[in-house]
Write a protein that holds these residues in place. Structure first.
Motif, short mmCIF file in Angstrom:
data_model
loop_
_atom_site.label_atom_id
_atom_site.label_comp_id
_atom_site.label_asym_id
_atom_site.label_seq_id
_atom_site.Cartn_x
_atom_site.Cartn_y
_atom_site.Cartn_z
N PRO A 1 0.83 -1.21 0.00
CA PRO A 1 0.00 0.00 0.00
C PRO A 1 0.86 1.25 0.00
CG PRO A 1 0.28 -0.75 2.24
CD PRO A 1 1.04 -1.73 1.36
N ASN A 2 0.22 2.37 -0.19
CA ASN A 2 0.82 3.66 0.15
C ASN A 2 0.35 4.03 1.55
OD1 ASN A 2 2.38 4.86 -2.16
ND2 ASN A 2 0.50 4.37 -3.23
N ILE A 3 1.08 4.92 2.20
CA ILE A 3 0.72 5.37 3.53
C ILE A 3 0.54 6.88 3.50
CG2 ILE A 3 1.39 5.44 5.96
CD1 ILE A 3 3.07 2.99 5.54
N LEU A 4 -0.57 7.34 4.03
CA LEU A 4 -0.87 8.76 4.09
C LEU A 4 -0.10 9.37 5.26
CD1 LEU A 4 -2.39 11.35 3.39
CD2 LEU A 4 -4.39 10.41 4.59
N LEU A 5 0.86 10.25 4.93
CA LEU A 5 1.77 10.82 5.92
C LEU A 5 1.60 12.33 6.03
CD1 LEU A 5 5.03 9.04 4.69
CD2 LEU A 5 3.51 8.24 6.51
N VAL A 6 1.71 12.85 7.25
CA VAL A 6 1.78 14.29 7.47
C VAL A 6 2.98 14.58 8.36
CG1 VAL A 6 -0.71 14.68 7.23
CG2 VAL A 6 0.27 14.22 9.50
N ASN A 7 3.42 15.83 8.32
CA ASN A 7 4.51 16.28 9.18
C ASN A 7 3.89 16.80 10.48
OD1 ASN A 7 6.49 17.84 10.51
ND2 ASN A 7 7.51 18.34 8.58
N ILE B 1 -3.42 18.09 12.87
CA ILE B 1 -3.93 16.99 12.03
C ILE B 1 -3.44 15.67 12.61
CG2 ILE B 1 -3.95 15.95 9.73
CD1 ILE B 1 -3.67 18.69 8.53
N LYS B 2 -4.28 15.09 13.41
CA LYS B 2 -3.93 13.83 14.06
C LYS B 2 -4.61 12.63 13.43
CE LYS B 2 -2.86 15.78 18.62
NZ LYS B 2 -2.82 17.17 18.18
N ASP C 1 2.17 19.51 2.54
CA ASP C 1 1.32 19.20 3.69
C ASP C 1 1.19 17.71 3.96
OD1 ASP C 1 0.45 21.94 4.40
OD2 ASP C 1 -0.40 21.90 2.38
N PHE C 2 1.14 16.91 2.90
CA PHE C 2 1.05 15.46 3.12
C PHE C 2 1.62 14.73 1.93
CE2 PHE C 2 -3.01 16.64 1.22
CZ PHE C 2 -3.36 15.59 0.38
N PHE C 3 1.71 13.40 2.07
CA PHE C 3 2.42 12.59 1.07
C PHE C 3 1.88 11.16 1.17
CE2 PHE C 3 6.98 10.77 0.14
CZ PHE C 3 6.58 10.37 -1.13
N PHE C 4 1.38 10.63 0.06
CA PHE C 4 1.06 9.21 -0.03
C PHE C 4 2.34 8.51 -0.50
CE2 PHE C 4 -3.36 10.69 -0.30
CZ PHE C 4 -4.03 9.71 0.44
N ASN C 5 3.07 7.94 0.43
CA ASN C 5 4.35 7.30 0.09
C ASN C 5 4.24 5.79 0.19
OD1 ASN C 5 7.05 7.22 -0.65
ND2 ASN C 5 7.80 7.36 1.44
N GLN C 6 5.07 5.09 -0.57
CA GLN C 6 5.09 3.64 -0.48
C GLN C 6 5.43 3.21 0.94
OE1 GLN C 6 7.60 1.86 -3.51
NE2 GLN C 6 5.85 1.67 -4.87
N GLY D 1 10.84 3.84 8.47
CA GLY D 1 11.82 4.44 9.35
C GLY D 1 11.36 5.79 9.88
N ALA D 2 10.83 6.63 8.99
CA ALA D 2 10.37 7.98 9.40
C ALA D 2 9.16 7.88 10.32
CB ALA D 2 10.04 8.81 8.16
N ILE D 3 8.30 6.90 10.10
CA ILE D 3 7.13 6.71 10.96
C ILE D 3 7.58 6.30 12.36
CG2 ILE D 3 5.08 5.31 11.37
CD1 ILE D 3 4.81 5.08 8.30
N GLN D 4 8.45 5.30 12.41
CA GLN D 4 8.86 4.75 13.70
C GLN D 4 9.73 5.72 14.50
OE1 GLN D 4 10.53 1.15 12.10
NE2 GLN D 4 8.56 0.09 12.04
N SER D 5 10.40 6.65 13.81
CA SER D 5 11.21 7.65 14.51
C SER D 5 10.37 8.84 14.96
CB SER D 5 12.34 8.14 13.61
OG SER D 5 11.82 8.89 12.52
N GLY D 6 9.12 8.92 14.50
CA GLY D 6 8.25 10.02 14.86
C GLY D 6 8.41 11.26 13.99
N LYS D 7 9.23 11.17 12.94
CA LYS D 7 9.42 12.33 12.06
C LYS D 7 8.17 12.63 11.24
CE LYS D 7 14.44 11.81 11.61
NZ LYS D 7 15.56 11.57 10.66
N VAL D 8 7.40 11.60 10.96
CA VAL D 8 6.13 11.79 10.25
C VAL D 8 5.03 11.06 11.01
CG1 VAL D 8 7.25 12.03 7.99
CG2 VAL D 8 6.44 9.77 8.75
N ARG D 9 3.80 11.47 10.77
CA ARG D 9 2.66 10.81 11.38
C ARG D 9 1.91 10.05 10.29
NH1 ARG D 9 -0.12 15.00 13.99
NH2 ARG D 9 0.96 14.46 15.92
N ALA D 10 1.68 8.77 10.50
CA ALA D 10 0.93 7.94 9.56
C ALA D 10 -0.54 8.01 9.91
CB ALA D 10 1.42 6.50 9.62
#
Length: 340
Positions: A138-144, A151-152, A215-220, A226-235
């Motif tokens: 899937p892609n994952i909807l990410l925000v900073n 935006i939670k 503002d957001f990114f649908f990324n693979q 890594g960015a999700i688990q480090s808290g740099k982005v919110r899934a």
């Protein structure tokens, strides 16, 4: 991006242009019966159309380790980025069909691109043999979270978009890429509008999100972990029909955004040139399917948020590709994306 590729430098070496030239040397005609019987007795290249370190490169390297155990020859990952994967696809379509050059293709290269590009130098169906479907993702909807602490949830994003139509923007890895089309699907389903900003690949697009440029990114899924688990982005959500086990607390778009039936997933698949001898196609397919069905490989797939395939053989692979070509053609048309 979390680097999960194992170390295997002694067996998996960088692929030089000269080695590729040797691999592709000769007329694009089927291997002789003698060649077929002795295959493989040389290095085998797995070509992909995206940069080194991309998810396709990581997969090719991981698969190469397993196939080395099966065949006893070296497998090398050769990255030929450019034109949405078309450079690599064209190279393999024209390669000598002797079993020494394969392509790690994607739904993007072999289901989306035919609708996106006005002209291709190859036929995505007839110029390739299908070896095995390697998994869906899937892609994952990410925000900073620093730029948008308010935006939670996915519903928060939709509410913000409806409050100020057309002001929020989102990154993609390029026009017509799966993340771009997921954004189009999302906007249509949620009755919202956004500004699409294409970048040249996953790295620049993720950098844009982390810097607050978008503002957001649908990324693979794989390069997002890594960015999700480090808290740099919110899934906020995943675009698959079910949650992925490596991110059990991240809901699907369908449930988080109250958009029943929403799904936008892609796949990886291994292709060979069209005239690949049946004997080689069969042996390679059996070896790949055996490798990706082992428990250790399945665990690795899950760790990358890649869903293993129940039936990934050549016939099922072709059915999936043809069905996806039809489905993505409509989405591309609705998006208005087009590349001359």
């Amino acid at each position: 991006m979390r680097r999960l590729a194992p170390r295997f430098a002694l067996r998996f070496v960088p692929f030089s242009a000269s080695l590729l030239a040797v691999t592709l040397m000769g007329l694009a005609s089927p291997a002789s019966s003698q060649d077929t019987k002795s295959w493989p007795n040389n290095t085998i290249a797995i070509v992909s159309g995206f940069p080194g370190g991309a998810a396709t490169d990581i997969y090719a390297r991981r698969l190469g380790v397993e196939l080395n155990k099966e065949f006893g020859v070296s497998f090398i990952s050769d990255n030929r980025p450019g034109a949405g994967g078309n450079i690599a696809s064209s190279l393999v379509a024209q390669a000598k069909p002797d079993g020494y050059t394969f392509l790690l293709g994607t739904a993007g290269t072999h289901a989306i691109n035919p609708a996106l590009y006005s002209k291709l130098s190859f036929d995505v169906v007839n110029d390739f043999s299908r070896i095995a479907l390697l998994g869906t993702l899937p892609n994952i909807l990410l925000v900073n979270p620093e730029k948008h602490p308010e935006i939670k949830t996915c519903q928060d994003l939709i509410a913000a978009a409806k409050k100020a139509p057309g002001t929020l923007n989102y990154a993609s890895t390029g026009n017509g890429a799966s993340g771009h089309l997921a954004g189009t699907q999302f906007a249509t389903a949620s009755k919202t509008s956004y500004v699409h900003i294409p970048y040249k690949g996953q790295g620049p697009a993720m950098t844009a999100l982390l810097s607050g440029e978008v503002d957001f990114f649908f990324n693979q899924s794989s390069p997002s972990l890594g960015a999700i688990q480090s808290g740099k982005v919110r899934a906020l959500a995943v675009t698959s029909s079910q949650r992925v086990s490596v991110l059990p607390n991240v809901p699907t778009v369908a449930e988080a955004c109250n958009l029943p039936g929403f799904e936008s997933t892609t796949w990886y698949g291994l292709f060979g040139p069209a005239a690949l001898p049946t004997e080689i196609q069969t042996r390679m397919s059996q070896a790949v399917l055996k490798a990706i069905r082992t428990e250790s490989f399945r665990q690795w797939l899950v760790s990358q948020a890649i869903q293993p395939i129940a039936d990934g053989g050549p016939a099922a692979f072709k059915r999936t590709q043809l069905a996806d070509m039809k489905a993505w053609a409509k989405i591309v048309k609705d998006s208005g994306a087009h590349i001359d």
